[in-house]
Design an enzyme around this catalytic site. Structure first.
Site, PDB file in Angstrom:
ATOM      1  N   SER A  74       0.840  -1.198   0.000  1.00  0.00           N
ATOM      2  CA  SER A  74       0.000   0.000   0.000  1.00  0.00           C
ATOM      3  C   SER A  74       0.870   1.240   0.000  1.00  0.00           C
ATOM      4  O   SER A  74       2.012   1.219   0.471  1.00  0.00           O
ATOM      5  CB  SER A  74      -0.928  -0.003   1.229  1.00  0.00           C
ATOM      6  OG  SER A  74      -1.846   1.080   1.166  1.00  0.00           O
ATOM      7  N   ASP A  75       0.318   2.313  -0.534  1.00  0.00           N
ATOM      8  CA  ASP A  75       1.035   3.586  -0.521  1.00  0.00           C
ATOM      9  C   ASP A  75       0.019   4.719  -0.536  1.00  0.00           C
ATOM     10  O   ASP A  75      -1.078   4.575  -1.087  1.00  0.00           O
ATOM     11  CB  ASP A  75       1.961   3.714  -1.731  1.00  0.00           C
ATOM     12  CG  ASP A  75       2.955   4.861  -1.556  1.00  0.00           C
ATOM     13  OD1 ASP A  75       3.924   4.676  -0.782  1.00  0.00           O
ATOM     14  OD2 ASP A  75       2.740   5.932  -2.140  1.00  0.00           O
ATOM     15  N   GLN A  76       0.402   5.818   0.085  1.00  0.00           N
ATOM     16  CA  GLN A  76      -0.479   6.981   0.136  1.00  0.00           C
ATOM     17  C   GLN A  76       0.293   8.231  -0.249  1.00  0.00           C
ATOM     18  O   GLN A  76       1.408   8.459   0.224  1.00  0.00           O
ATOM     19  CB  GLN A  76      -1.068   7.168   1.536  1.00  0.00           C
ATOM     20  CG  GLN A  76      -2.044   8.329   1.642  1.00  0.00           C
ATOM     21  CD  GLN A  76      -2.588   8.486   3.050  1.00  0.00           C
ATOM     22  OE1 GLN A  76      -1.906   9.003   3.926  1.00  0.00           O
ATOM     23  NE2 GLN A  76      -3.806   8.017   3.274  1.00  0.00           N
TER      24      GLN A  76
END
Length: 198
Positions: A74-76
């Site tokens: 995941s990445d934001q």
């Protein structure tokens, strides 16, 4: 660590304590392993493209080392008018970020990917969260940063803590996405990968 479905290990490809705490809500056994991924944005890369690319790269990197596992990446990236705002890292950068976001709407692009090399499974999705910031005074920004020190959070805003006081509104169809891992999308992909959640 095994799932109760097809008995494949589940790995969170992240060292983020926020994602670790969120994934624990699904009550699945998992381990966390740091991905070896360069998170530098590419020239002209949009925040959406950056978040999507990095989420998949993180999952693929760990899955290559653990091919039997179901791996979550995941990445934001905070998106301010098309400009990516990452983790500030320092107090000065956090002040600059919050000053720029004051009174404006920021889209937090939170991407998630699930990969299993053994089965050839690969899916990814993106949860965009629109966040409207209040108009913030310099004193409010300083007080918040002293209280929270959110230097490891994209956009310097920790909404699950005191950062909620910086905001006017949050618009999302996946409520945990703003914290760093969209659990509705993650659960959907884990089921598709053969993991039994309930």
């Amino acid at each position: 660590m095994q799932t109760s479905g097809d008995s494949r290990p589940i790995i969170l490809g992240s060292t983020s304590r926020y994602r670790h705490e969120l994934l624990q809500r699904l009550r699945l056994p998992f381990e966390a392993i740091a991905p070896a991924v360069d998170e530098t944005p590419r020239p002209g890369e949009t925040p959406l493209a950056l978040a999507t690319r990095l989420a998949l790269a993180k999952a693929q990197d760990v899955a290559q080392r653990h091919p039997q596992a179901v791996v979550i990446g995941s990445d934001q990236v905070a998106d301010l008018d098309g400009e990516p705002l990452g983790k500030p890292g320092t107090h000065e950068r956090a002040v600059a970020q919050l000053t720029r976001m004051s009174g404006r709407t920021v889209v937090f692009q939170t991407a998630v990917a699930v990969v299993c090399h053994a089965t050839g499974f690969e899916q990814q999705d993106l949860a965009a969260v629109r966040v409207r910031f209040r108009t913030l005074t310099p004193a409010e920004i300083e007080a918040y940063l002293r209280a929270e020190t959110p230097y490891d959070c994209a956009g310097s805003a920790r909404s699950e803590g005191l950062g909620i006081a910086l905001l006017d509104a949050i618009d999302s169809d996946d409520p945990t996405a703003l914290v760093g891992l969209p659990l509705i999308r993650t659960a959907r992909m884990l089921r598709a990968a053969g993991c039994s959640l309930l």
